[in-house]
Structures are given as structure tokens and as C-alpha cells.
Design an enzyme around this catalytic site. Structure first.
Site, PDB file in Angstrom:
ATOM      1  N   THR A  11      49.394  28.524  24.996  1.00 10.25           N
ATOM      2  CA  THR A  11      49.563  27.413  25.636  1.00 10.25           C
ATOM      3  C   THR A  11      49.509  26.036  24.742  1.00 10.25           C
ATOM      4  O   THR A  11      49.985  25.213  24.959  1.00 10.25           O
ATOM      5  CB  THR A  11      48.244  27.362  26.574  1.00 10.25           C
ATOM      6  OG1 THR A  11      47.176  27.620  25.969  1.00 10.25           O
ATOM      7  CG2 THR A  11      48.311  27.981  27.826  1.00 10.25           C
ATOM      8  N   THR A  12      48.715  26.317  23.696  1.00  9.09           N
ATOM      9  CA  THR A  12      48.672  25.142  22.643  1.00  9.09           C
ATOM     10  C   THR A  12      50.146  24.929  22.018  1.00  9.09           C
ATOM     11  O   THR A  12      50.736  23.790  21.985  1.00  9.09           O
ATOM     12  CB  THR A  12      47.665  25.451  21.590  1.00  9.09           C
ATOM     13  OG1 THR A  12      46.664  25.880  22.129  1.00  9.09           O
ATOM     14  CG2 THR A  12      47.315  24.237  20.757  1.00  9.09           C
TER      15      THR A  12
ATOM     16  N   ASP B 297      43.109  35.620  28.076  1.00  7.90           N
ATOM     17  CA  ASP B 297      44.455  35.666  27.376  1.00  7.90           C
ATOM     18  C   ASP B 297      44.601  36.901  26.856  1.00  7.90           C
ATOM     19  O   ASP B 297      45.890  37.578  26.570  1.00  7.90           O
ATOM     20  CB  ASP B 297      44.102  34.573  26.080  1.00  7.90           C
ATOM     21  CG  ASP B 297      44.021  32.996  26.424  1.00  7.90           C
ATOM     22  OD1 ASP B 297      44.311  33.037  27.749  1.00  7.90           O
ATOM     23  OD2 ASP B 297      44.192  32.372  25.591  1.00  7.90           O
TER      24      ASP B 297
ATOM     25  N   ASP C 156      41.271  26.354  23.944  1.00  8.16           N
ATOM     26  CA  ASP C 156      42.352  27.022  25.045  1.00  8.16           C
ATOM     27  C   ASP C 156      43.247  25.752  25.241  1.00  8.16           C
ATOM     28  O   ASP C 156      42.518  24.931  26.134  1.00  8.16           O
ATOM     29  CB  ASP C 156      41.992  27.774  25.854  1.00  8.16           C
ATOM     30  CG  ASP C 156      42.926  28.312  26.668  1.00  8.16           C
ATOM     31  OD1 ASP C 156      44.040  28.277  26.324  1.00  8.16           O
ATOM     32  OD2 ASP C 156      42.574  28.883  27.919  1.00  8.16           O
TER      33      ASP C 156
END
Length: 544
Positions: A98-99, A396, A65
Site C-alpha cells: 500500500t505504501t 498483510d 501501514d
């Protein structure tokens, strides 16, 4: 340093201050962003690698994550710090993506470098980037998205599956999907036409090591890691009457420190009686309401425990404030701050069952009700690390369900949206004139980093696949759902693969990535001075 005409240099900044300015700073910032993006690049998509991070205490974190990785890394460079900040923003805002946001921001910065080297003024680049961002948001909302029916669980399940496909929990996909949909549906509240889904406050994840991951479930109500105070109290009560307090059930000491000087023996017993009387009064005020259960955030003294036990009331003490709020949602009780304020309407009667269960070595208290709007997700798993990772993944997916429920529009995943936007920007850029068209088109190239990284991570041939993908998108406007299958690296229509992301997540990714790049490109001077040196000089001068 500044020189007057033929004079000695004038020192403006104090000694020990470092100053970098102009082109050097911008290149430094761009490199910092690229480095951070490279750290995370391999953890995008379903074939993502895990990162193992050691914290200073010797504990380990295993995760893919983006936000969790960057949270653990300590960086010194100021631009890298702001990159880490955007992963956090993305996580709090939408919970997923997020990545992608870091990789995209790194790439957007890298594309600016060529223009800076050609001496294009940063302001022009920034204007072009802003323009591109506005256009992309407009296209994503109107052209490249489709509405979703949020009453149909299968539709929502598809979205959650595409979110979880890239996570570690993907082996237990159906379980995770059901948990997240059920949890969000439970805590959904409609107030005067406004939907409120507060995951942070009313959906708690309780981690219990042991058992199998398949044993995880959603409990409609509250699970507390607590046991009852006295062995003789009841462990199971159906339809309990519940009182929630946040005051001590013990003798109140004065605010200021007082000392008593006792002359006679009887006075001691008089003082003790007074204490007992105060506690008895508190307990009688509670007993008058005939509750079955008393929860308090503070302590309960042995004496109070004794009185409540005699009245057949089960009590639990030292709850967290958040748990108490959740309990009040479950049973409809009002939290009283003082026993003298208790009224009949403060008693909660909506809970259906209270029971204390022993799981592994610990006792857990369940307060449940079918109609509640607060829930607890109980996670089981072989080890702490696994449970922590599962928790991050569930966070998530809960956010994804929330995003879809609040903004029911979907965009294709697998880099399809990015490619479609990239093509639009290419076409739009061709119509523009002036210097701005080049940085504008550069955003289109930067967007290709998402599908490209997906291909790289599953070992496909990058150049061949990317050329094919560009060709497919250029052939026909209907092909906007074509993207990369992250597991095989082949080109595929996202309608077939059924990989759809919530629109809110993708738009937030674009906004955050470009806004950050714009902010970092504006910087042309870094002055880092230390205050400590000044303090050090003063100490030396002091006489001994």
C-alpha cells in the site's frame, strides 16, 4: 462567461460555482498527489517511521501501514481522494504494497509535470505511460521473476519474512510467519482443481488484551467471546453433536400488533400455556436429534433454556452470522432456519472438542477440530494499540501467503525489481522515436523512487548509492537481483538477503499507480458547484 458580439456577458454556470480549467487543474492535481505521497514516504521499508493519528473521537491509531494511515486522514482535494482510494484497492486486492503504490503514483504524476509544462499533450503522455505499463508487466512476469515451490514451508517463510520485515511485528518474526502459514494452510480448499483461500470469511482474528505477544496462536476451529447460558450446563464436551440455528427459541409474537381483551381468569393461563406449548414443541424438535450443543444467532428464552438443560444440552445464543458460518465449516452442520426443518443430516459431528475457557476476565468458547477448514488466530498483547497494529500486520502477511499460493512466482524486493525494470525501459526508450519516448523513459525514472526512498529512510547517502545501483544494473543483465538493504542502506544481492515479494503484489502496484496517474492526467476541468446556495435563496423569498 461568454460574450456575444458587442453584447453583455452571458452567464452559463450558476453563481457560486467555481471552475478551474486547463493547465492549472493538472498542476493542482499533481501537487495534491505529491503531498499525499510525501505524507507516506517515511513509512516505507524496514526503517519505517510510525505515524500517530488522532481520530475525531479522541482515539489514537499508531501504524506504518499505508492504507491505515490514509484511511484516517480526511482530505478535501478530489485528486487526493482518489489517491487514498488506490491504497484501499491495493489493500483489498493483495494486502501488501500500500505504501509503495502511493509513492510510485505520486512520482509518476510528478514526472508528467515537466512534459505538461513543455506543452506536450496529455494524451501523448498517457499513451506512453500505457505502453510502459504493458512492457513492465511482460518483463516482470517473464524476465525478472522466479517460480517458488509452495509445498516447501521454508520457501514461503522467506517471502513472509520480507513482507513483515518492514512492519512493527518484525521482532516476533518467526511467530508471525508460522501463524500466517498455518492459518492459510488450514483454510485452503481445493474445489475441482480451483484453489480457494477465503481469508475474510474463514480466518478470524480474535484480539484478547493481556498476556504476551508470544502467547498468540492459531486455533483450528472457532473461538467465540461467549459463555454458556446456565451455570449447570456442561463446559467441556468431546466429539459433540452440534445443531446450528438462526431462529429464536422463544415465543413468536405476531407480525402485526394485536391486543387481547381477556374476560375470564382462566383465559390468562390458557394463553400462557399456549406460549409454553409453542416453546416446548420447538425444544422437543431439537431434543429429538439428541444434540450436545445448540448455537443460535437469535435469543433463547429462559423457558427454552430450562427444557434444554433438563435434556443435558449446552446452548449459546446471539452469535454473529459470520461466526455461525465458520462453525458450520468446523463441525459440518447445516444452519437450520426453523426447528421444524431439522433433520439428522443437519447435525454437525466433525468437531472434536467444545470447551469454555476463562482468559483474563472473559469467557471464551473454543470449538476445535484437527481437520477443519476454518481457523481463528488468537492475538495476545500488552495493550489494545499494540494488538491492533499486530492485527494489521498479520492481515498483510496472510494475504502474502495467499498470493504466493495462488500465483507461485516471486520477484526480488528492496527496489531491485524497480531498478531492473527502470533499466529495461531506458534501453527500450532509446529505440523509440517521436515525442512519446520521453514520457516513456520518465516512467523508468519514476520507478527509481522506491530504492531511493529506502536509502533515504535509513539515512544513507542517496545520490552515491543510486549511482552505484544504476551502474551495477547496467554492467550485467544477471545483476537484476541487486537492490538496497533497507536496514543499512548498502547495495546487496537479494539472493543473499532473501527478500522476495510475491509477483502479484508488485504487478498490482505498477498497474494501480500508473492507471491512477493516467486517470488524473486526463482531467482538465474541475467544476465545483454547491446546491445548498439554491435552497438558501428559496427560503429567503418565502413570505412570513
Amino acid at each position: 462567461m461568454m460574450r456575444g458580439a458587442g453584447q453583455s456577458p452571458i452567464i452559463v454556470l450558476s453563481q457560486g460555482t467555481k471552475r478551474e480549467s486547463g493547465h492549472q487543474v493538472q498542476v493542482g492535481n499533481i501537487n495534491a498527489c505529491k503531498t499525499i505521497a510525501d505524507v507516506i514516504r517515511t513509512s516505507l521499508g524496514p526503517r519505517a517511521m510510525l505515524k500517530m493519528l488522532m481520530d475525531p473521537m479522541g482515539g489514537i491509531v499508531m501504524t506504518n501501514d499505508g492504507n491505515a494511515i490514509l484511511r484516517e486522514i480526511t482530505v478535501k482535494h478530489p485528486a487526493a481522494k482518489s489517491m487514498i482510494e488506490i491504497a484501499r484497492t491495493q489493500d483489498e486486492e493483495t494486502g501488501d504494497g500500500t505504501t509503495s503504490v502511493i509513492i510510485l503514483a505520486g512520482e509518476v504524476m510528478a514526472h508528467a509535470q515537466t512534459y505538461l509544462e513543455q506543452k506536450t499533450h496529455p494524451t501523448l503522455i498517457i499513451q506512453a505511460y500505457r505502453q510502459a505499463l504493458e512492457d513492465m508487466i511482460k518483463w516482470a512476469e517473464n524476465k525478472f521473476s522466479r517460480p517458488v515451490d509452495i509445498t516447501d514451508d521454508n520457501e514461503i517463510a522467506k517471502v513472509v519474512k520480507s513482507c513483515l520485515g518492514t512492519k512493527m511485528i518484525s521482532h516476533w518474526m518467526d511467530l508471525a510467519v508460522n501463524i500466517s502459514i498455518e492459518a492459510v494452510k488450514t483454510i485452503r480448499v481445493e474445489k475441482g482443481g480451483h484453489r480457494e483461500i477465503d481469508i475474510k470469511r474463514y480466518c478470524r482474528i480474535e484480539k484478547i488484551p493481556g498476556g504476551r505477544i508470544e502467547d498468540s496462536q492459531v486455533v483450528k476451529g472457532v473461538v467465540l467471546n461467549k459463555d454458556i447460558l446456565h451455570a449447570k450446563m456442561r463446559r467441556r464436551i468431546e466429539n459433540p453433536r452440534i445443531v446450528l440455528l438462526d431462529c429464536n427459541l422463544e415465543y413468536k409474537k405476531g407480525e402485526s400488533q394485536t391486543s387481547l381483551e381477556i374476560m375470564r381468569e382462566e383465559d390468562i393461563s390458557a394463553i400462557l400455556e399456549q406460549e409454553e406449548h409453542a416453546i416446548r414443541k420447538q425444544c422437543d424438535e431439537i431434543i429429538a436429534l439428541k444434540p450436545d450443543l445448540v448455537f443460535t444467532e437469535k435469543g433463547i428464552s429462559d423457558l427454552a433454556q430450562h427444557f434444554l438443560l433438563k435434556a443435558g444440552i449446552t446452548c449459546l445464543r446471539r452469535l454473529k452470522k459470520t461466526d455461525n458460518n465458520r462453525l458450520s465449516r468446523v463441525c459440518g452442520a447445516r444452519i437450520a432456519h426453523d426447528t421444524s426443518d431439522l433433520r439428522e443430516e443437519d447435525v454437525g459431528t466433525q468437531a472434536q472438542l467444545f470447551e469454555v475457557v476463562k482468559i483474563a476476565d472473559e469467557y471464551y468458547t473454543y470449538v476445535t477440530s484437527e481437520t477443519t477448514t476454518a481457523c481463528t488466530v488468537v492475538l495476545r498483547g500488552p495493550s489494545k494499540d499494540v494488538i491492533n497494529e499486530v492485527e494489521r500486520n498479520l492481515q498483510d502477511s496472510l494475504h502474502v501467503v495467499r498470493n504466493v499460493m495462488i500465483n507461485p512466482k516471486l520477484v526480488p524486493g528492496g527496489g531491485a525489481l524497480e531498478m531492473a525494470l527502470s533499466r529495461e525501459i531506458e534501453e527500450q526508450g532509446a529505440k523509440m522515436d517521436g515525442v512519446k519516448k520521453w514520457p516513456y523513459k520518465a516512467i523508468g525514472l519514476a520507478l527509481e523512487v522506491i530504492p531511493r526512498t529506502l536509502i533515504q529512510n535509513c539515512g544513507g547517502s542517496t545520490i552515491r548509492r543510486m549511482t552505484e545501483l544504476r551502474a551495477v544494473h547496467a554492467q550485467d543483465a544477471k545483476n537484476w537481483t541487486f537492490g538496497v538493504d533497507g536496514t543499512t542502506g548498502e547495495l546487496v544481492d537479494m539472493n543473499k538477503l532473501e527478500i522476495w515479494d510475491p509477483l502479484a503484489v508488485r504487478i498490482q502496484v505498477l498497474k494501480t499507480a500508473i492507471e491512477t496517474s493516467v486517470m488524473l492526467l486526463r482531467i482538465d476541468d474541475i467544476v465545483s458547484g454547491t446546491k445548498k446556495a439554491v435552497g438558501g435563496e428559496k427560503q429567503e423569498v418565502m413570505p412570513h
